[in-house]
Design a protein around this motif. Structure first.
Motif, PDB file in Angstrom:
ATOM      1  N   ALA A  65       0.819  -1.213   0.000  1.00  0.00           N
ATOM      2  CA  ALA A  65       0.000   0.000   0.000  1.00  0.00           C
ATOM      3  C   ALA A  65       0.848   1.257   0.000  1.00  0.00           C
ATOM      4  O   ALA A  65       0.471   2.276  -0.593  1.00  0.00           O
ATOM      5  CB  ALA A  65      -0.932  -0.006   1.208  1.00  0.00           C
ATOM      6  N   TRP A  66       2.007   1.214   0.668  1.00  0.00           N
ATOM      7  CA  TRP A  66       2.820   2.421   0.774  1.00  0.00           C
ATOM      8  C   TRP A  66       3.462   2.849  -0.550  1.00  0.00           C
ATOM      9  O   TRP A  66       3.896   3.977  -0.683  1.00  0.00           O
ATOM     10  CB  TRP A  66       3.902   2.235   1.841  1.00  0.00           C
ATOM     11  N   SER A  67       3.516   1.949  -1.525  1.00  0.00           N
ATOM     12  CA  SER A  67       4.203   2.284  -2.772  1.00  0.00           C
ATOM     13  C   SER A  67       3.268   2.478  -3.956  1.00  0.00           C
ATOM     14  O   SER A  67       3.739   2.690  -5.072  1.00  0.00           O
ATOM     15  CB  SER A  67       5.218   1.181  -3.118  1.00  0.00           C
ATOM     16  N   ASP A  68       1.961   2.431  -3.711  1.00  0.00           N
ATOM     17  CA  ASP A  68       1.013   2.539  -4.819  1.00  0.00           C
ATOM     18  C   ASP A  68       0.574   3.999  -4.988  1.00  0.00           C
ATOM     19  O   ASP A  68      -0.209   4.518  -4.183  1.00  0.00           O
ATOM     20  CB  ASP A  68      -0.201   1.642  -4.571  1.00  0.00           C
ATOM     21  N   ARG A  69       1.063   4.658  -6.023  1.00  0.00           N
ATOM     22  CA  ARG A  69       0.742   6.070  -6.242  1.00  0.00           C
ATOM     23  C   ARG A  69      -0.726   6.255  -6.611  1.00  0.00           C
ATOM     24  O   ARG A  69      -1.338   7.285  -6.293  1.00  0.00           O
ATOM     25  CB  ARG A  69       1.638   6.635  -7.334  1.00  0.00           C
ATOM     26  N   ASN A  70      -1.321   5.260  -7.267  1.00  0.00           N
ATOM     27  CA  ASN A  70      -2.733   5.373  -7.632  1.00  0.00           C
ATOM     28  C   ASN A  70      -3.629   5.345  -6.398  1.00  0.00           C
ATOM     29  O   ASN A  70      -4.692   5.982  -6.381  1.00  0.00           O
ATOM     30  CB  ASN A  70      -3.124   4.240  -8.580  1.00  0.00           C
ATOM     31  N   LEU A  71      -3.214   4.614  -5.359  1.00  0.00           N
ATOM     32  CA  LEU A  71      -3.997   4.600  -4.125  1.00  0.00           C
ATOM     33  C   LEU A  71      -4.030   5.995  -3.507  1.00  0.00           C
ATOM     34  O   LEU A  71      -5.079   6.453  -3.045  1.00  0.00           O
ATOM     35  CB  LEU A  71      -3.406   3.599  -3.131  1.00  0.00           C
ATOM     36  N   ARG A  72      -2.905   6.670  -3.499  1.00  0.00           N
ATOM     37  CA  ARG A  72      -2.891   8.034  -2.941  1.00  0.00           C
ATOM     38  C   ARG A  72      -3.825   8.955  -3.718  1.00  0.00           C
ATOM     39  O   ARG A  72      -4.561   9.750  -3.141  1.00  0.00           O
ATOM     40  CB  ARG A  72      -1.465   8.588  -2.935  1.00  0.00           C
ATOM     41  N   GLU A  73      -3.807   8.850  -5.051  1.00  0.00           N
ATOM     42  CA  GLU A  73      -4.702   9.673  -5.865  1.00  0.00           C
ATOM     43  C   GLU A  73      -6.165   9.315  -5.608  1.00  0.00           C
ATOM     44  O   GLU A  73      -7.021  10.186  -5.463  1.00  0.00           O
ATOM     45  CB  GLU A  73      -4.365   9.484  -7.352  1.00  0.00           C
ATOM     46  N   ALA A  74      -6.449   8.006  -5.556  1.00  0.00           N
ATOM     47  CA  ALA A  74      -7.833   7.570  -5.318  1.00  0.00           C
ATOM     48  C   ALA A  74      -8.315   8.006  -3.941  1.00  0.00           C
ATOM     49  O   ALA A  74      -9.455   8.479  -3.787  1.00  0.00           O
ATOM     50  CB  ALA A  74      -7.931   6.052  -5.459  1.00  0.00           C
ATOM     51  N   ALA A  75      -7.466   7.875  -2.932  1.00  0.00           N
ATOM     52  CA  ALA A  75      -7.863   8.244  -1.569  1.00  0.00           C
ATOM     53  C   ALA A  75      -8.129   9.736  -1.449  1.00  0.00           C
ATOM     54  O   ALA A  75      -8.944  10.173  -0.632  1.00  0.00           O
ATOM     55  CB  ALA A  75      -6.781   7.817  -0.584  1.00  0.00           C
ATOM     56  N   ARG A  76      -7.451  10.529  -2.262  1.00  0.00           N
ATOM     57  CA  ARG A  76      -7.692  11.976  -2.259  1.00  0.00           C
ATOM     58  C   ARG A  76      -8.991  12.320  -2.973  1.00  0.00           C
ATOM     59  O   ARG A  76      -9.689  13.272  -2.611  1.00  0.00           O
ATOM     60  CB  ARG A  76      -6.511  12.693  -2.919  1.00  0.00           C
TER      61      ARG A  76
END
Length: 277
Positions: A65-76
């Motif tokens: 989870a810490w390395s997935d850039r798409n997760l950060r975008e989705a969570a925002r």
């Protein structure tokens, strides 16, 4: 093992709890304080509802989870009134997308932390008990997904706590038939978009950690300037493997053998007593 959380309340940006909290779920994926393993990097998943009657959305990935850039975008980008998030530490099954939580069937999402002990030996007997109409929906190879479909087979959609009690009783009886003294350790979450049902239970009475938020109305009185509490609303509720912050009065540990049901601003606790159907 794993770490998970579930939220219900005013629509909230997922990044609030996944990234922005001091001990966020992403921080827990690298630095778990209370987990069986410190690092939980064998995939992750989020599931969320646009509306309680909708089929929930999911995003799952085998990357940490810490390395997935798409997760950060989705969570925002995602704001939701109810969601579930899970970070995985694999035990007996491989890291693949179909093994990432939360699992979904219809309106229901399910997440699990723990294990079925000696799962390879009991797997066949457990899977045979799953309703034949549900069996084609199983996608992965985890014990967690089998627990979910057993609970569905025992009536999760009608009486969630009773169905989970029957599921646990069946798993324990099956394990002991195969010589497993302490067959099951679990904290689980099941939600249908209208309620969150969480259970802390283990055959040995030493379950994985599980907490829930105290009254957000009370928290707003204690911390009137905290924007996270204001955004969530007075009826918000969080249940999670370990606390997101060290603020006094925020968290209540869920006792052993307890089910918690949060619905419409009401939170109820029940003794969890496995019983065969």
């Amino acid at each position: 093992m794993c770490r998970w959380l579930a939220y219900t309340g005013h629509p909230l940006q997922l990044e609030t709890v996944l990234f922005n909290a001091k001990h966020s779920l992403i921080d827990q994926s690298l630095h778990s304080r209370l987990g069986h393993t410190t690092t939980n990097g064998d995939g992750f998943g989020i599931g969320w509802y646009g509306h309680p009657t909708d089929i929930p959305f999911r995003y799952r990935c085998i990357q940490p989870a810490w390395s997935d850039r798409n997760l950060r975008e989705a969570a925002r980008a995602i704001r939701a009134p109810m969601f579930v998030a899970h970070i995985r530490a694999a035990t007996d099954t491989p890291s693949q997308e179909t093994n990432c939580h939360p699992f979904r069937h219809g309106r229901w999402l399910f997440a699990h932390n723990g294990l079925v002990r000696n799962y390879p030996a009991v797997r066949r007997d457990l899977m045979v008990a799953i309703d034949a109409d549900l069996f084609p929906s199983i996608e992965g190879s985890t014990d967690s997904e089998v627990l979910f479909f057993l609970a569905l087979s025992f009536g999760l959609e009608l009486a969630p706590v009773t169905a989970l009690e029957r599921m646990v009783a069946f798993v324990e009886a099956t394990g002991r038939k195969h010589g497993v003294d302490e067959p099951l350790n679990m904290t689980v979450c099941a939600t249908d978009g209208e309620q969150i049902v969480a259970v802390r239970y283990s055959s040995e009475g030493r379950s994985r950690s599980l907490f829930h938020s105290t009254s957000f109305r009370h928290l707003l009185e204690l911390y009137p300037e905290d924007p996270r509490i204001k955004a969530a609303g007075e009826d918000a509720f969080l249940v999670l493997s370990e606390p997101l912050a060290d603020l006094p009065g925020w968290w209540q540990e869920i006792p052993e053998s307890t089910a918690v049901v949060a619905r419409g601003g009401e939170v109820e606790h029940y003794p969890f007593k496995p019983q065969l159907a």
